[in-house]
Design a protein around this motif. Structure first.
Motif, PDB file in Angstrom:
ATOM      1  N   UNK A  86     -51.692 -68.164  29.347  1.00  0.00           N
ATOM      2  CA  UNK A  86     -51.515 -69.550  28.924  1.00  0.00           C
ATOM      3  C   UNK A  86     -51.727 -69.677  27.420  1.00  0.00           C
ATOM      4  N   UNK A  87     -52.718 -68.957  26.909  1.00  0.00           N
ATOM      5  CA  UNK A  87     -52.918 -68.942  25.457  1.00  0.00           C
ATOM      6  C   UNK A  87     -51.726 -68.321  24.746  1.00  0.00           C
ATOM      7  N   UNK A  88     -51.171 -67.249  25.329  1.00  0.00           N
ATOM      8  CA  UNK A  88     -49.994 -66.616  24.723  1.00  0.00           C
ATOM      9  C   UNK A  88     -48.817 -67.587  24.691  1.00  0.00           C
ATOM     10  N   UNK A 114     -46.582 -80.059  22.515  1.00  0.00           N
ATOM     11  CA  UNK A 114     -46.535 -79.394  23.820  1.00  0.00           C
ATOM     12  C   UNK A 114     -47.459 -78.183  23.896  1.00  0.00           C
ATOM     13  N   UNK A 115     -47.757 -77.554  22.768  1.00  0.00           N
ATOM     14  CA  UNK A 115     -48.615 -76.362  22.795  1.00  0.00           C
ATOM     15  C   UNK A 115     -50.037 -76.695  23.253  1.00  0.00           C
ATOM     16  N   UNK A 116     -50.500 -77.908  22.956  1.00  0.00           N
ATOM     17  CA  UNK A 116     -51.857 -78.288  23.341  1.00  0.00           C
ATOM     18  C   UNK A 116     -52.042 -78.244  24.848  1.00  0.00           C
ATOM     19  N   UNK A 117     -50.976 -78.518  25.608  1.00  0.00           N
ATOM     20  CA  UNK A 117     -51.084 -78.501  27.066  1.00  0.00           C
ATOM     21  C   UNK A 117     -51.495 -77.120  27.570  1.00  0.00           C
ATOM     22  N   UNK A 118     -50.985 -76.063  26.934  1.00  0.00           N
ATOM     23  CA  UNK A 118     -51.287 -74.708  27.397  1.00  0.00           C
ATOM     24  C   UNK A 118     -52.681 -74.255  26.964  1.00  0.00           C
ATOM     25  N   UNK A 119     -53.181 -74.794  25.868  1.00  0.00           N
ATOM     26  CA  UNK A 119     -54.571 -74.512  25.493  1.00  0.00           C
ATOM     27  C   UNK A 119     -55.518 -75.102  26.530  1.00  0.00           C
ATOM     28  N   UNK A 120     -55.262 -76.333  26.940  1.00  0.00           N
ATOM     29  CA  UNK A 120     -56.100 -76.975  27.956  1.00  0.00           C
ATOM     30  C   UNK A 120     -56.029 -76.200  29.268  1.00  0.00           C
ATOM     31  N   UNK A 121     -54.829 -75.770  29.643  1.00  0.00           N
ATOM     32  CA  UNK A 121     -54.685 -74.986  30.874  1.00  0.00           C
ATOM     33  C   UNK A 121     -55.463 -73.667  30.794  1.00  0.00           C
TER      34      UNK A 121
END
Length: 386
Positions: A79-81, A153-160
């Motif tokens: 998810x970070x990637x 949109x990138x912030x969503x994957x940091x939270x995940x």
């Protein structure tokens, strides 16, 4: 343990659906069509489906809870990637890796339930797990839209990534105790291939797999483009379109909360037939809605109906080969998500050519045929009660 698996399943489903409301924004950022941007969904689904054939035997040999914990940790890393991907090609690759890791969560949670819960209680227990997955879907679709509009949109994957990391740490503590009941055994490729051939040689297994593959094409293939329909058809923002998709999840959550009562009223056959009719009605409303409120109603009906149909097929999957339940259930998920990727690709082709309404209408008819076929094979209410 079921609650912790529910947390991992919540995160997994959120990650699966988080990109749905991002497609229009991704197409603009990377200067591609909406259909091309949908590769981020198709790549996740393909990897998720193909890797099931690996996770099934791993779960049977290493312990299902232990493998779920490892898979959840992998999702945190990938998810970070995804959040750091600088191009569409790398974004698609990162999503594929995320799907590959996520493949080891929900199906093995289902198989874990199948190992421990009697058949007559299994549909209700699976519905509890479904409550977590549906809530995750709702959260992912809403948060994907919100993050796109407000945070990027990138912030969503940091939270995940943070959510997956927390779930993995909690699961690992409990998985070690659970694994003591199921000591690891050596893996043998010839034995695995023989078991796979044996499963595919069973008519019941082939029937369940065929039905769920078709369900993946018709149900999930259309679902991915509902936010695009809201944005392009009604001028909604990505956040608002993600909010509309929450109603699909509300329908599924409503089913999970009332599953015991509806199963008693309708039996498995009735659930399938009513569910298929509701999905078809919802898809037609989404295709031909004259106002946004009709599309919202379509989302609600489609979600309620889909989970009536899908939960019944899940129960069939947990029972189609009890002697190799981990392999059987993950094979079920493999076919489901290969069907989804096929459906997303096909509908994306139509969307780029202005055929969205026709594609949704054809899917509605297909779901009705599917429901009739499935209802002929599940147990009638009188047999289930015996």
């Amino acid at each position: 343990m079921l609650r912790l698996m529910g947390l991992a399943a919540f995160a997994s489903m959120a990650s699966m659906r988080v990109t749905d409301p991002m497609l229009v924004a991704l197409s603009r950022e990377f200067k591609v069509t909406t259909g091309d941007a949908s590769a981020v969904i198709a790549a996740f689904a393909v990897a998720y489906g193909v890797l099931q054939i690996v996770y099934g035997p791993l779960g049977d040999r290493l312990g299902k809870a232990r493998v779920v914990a490892f898979a959840t940790a992998g999702c945190a890393v990938f998810s970070l990637a995804t959040a750091l991907a600088p191009s569409l090609a790398l974004l698609v690759a990162a999503r594929a890796l995320m799907g590959a890791a996520g493949a080891g969560i929900i199906p093995l949670c289902m198989a874990w339930i199948g190992d421990r819960v009697p058949y007559d209680q299994r549909q209700v227990t699976l519905a509890r797990l479904m409550g977590a997955t549906v809530t995750g879907m709702m959260a992912g679709q809403w948060f994907g839209g919100f993050a796109t509009e407000a945070l990027g949109w990138r912030a969503a994957f940091v939270v995940l990534a943070l959510l997956f990391g927390t779930a993995a740490a909690l699961l690992w503590r409990h998985a070690r105790a659970d694994a003591a009941r199921q000591p690891a055994t050596a893996f043998s490729l010839p034995a695995y291939l023989a078991a796979l051939r044996g499963l595919l040689g069973m008519p019941r297994v082939r029937w369940v797999l065929a039905m769920v593959g078709i369900e993946g094409v018709l149900g999930f293939g259309t679902l991915a483009f509902v936010p695009a329909r809201m944005v392009e058809g009604f001028g909604m923002s990505a956040a608002a379109a993600g909010g509309v998709m929450v109603f699909y999840g509300v329908g599924g959550l409503l089913y999970s909360l009332l599953a015991r009562r509806w199963l008693a009223w309708l039996g498995e056959q009735g659930l399938v037939l009513v569910g298929a009719a509701l999905v078809a009605t919802g898809l037609l409303l989404l295709a031909w809605a004259w106002a946004a409120v009709a599309a919202v109603l379509g989302c609600l009906l489609a979600g309620l109906g889909f989970y009536m149909l899908h939960n019944t097929l899940q129960v069939q999957a947990t029972q189609m080969a009890p002697q190799a339940r981990g392999m059987a259930v993950t094979l079920f998920a493999c076919v489901l998500f290969l069907g989804q990727s096929t459906g997303v690709t096909a509908v994306g082709f139509g969307v780029d050519r202005g055929w969205l309404q026709g594609a949704f209408s054809a899917a509605a008819l297909g779901v009705l045929v599917l429901g009739a076929a499935v209802s002929r094979q599940v147990r009638p209410r009188s047999a289930r009660a015996q």
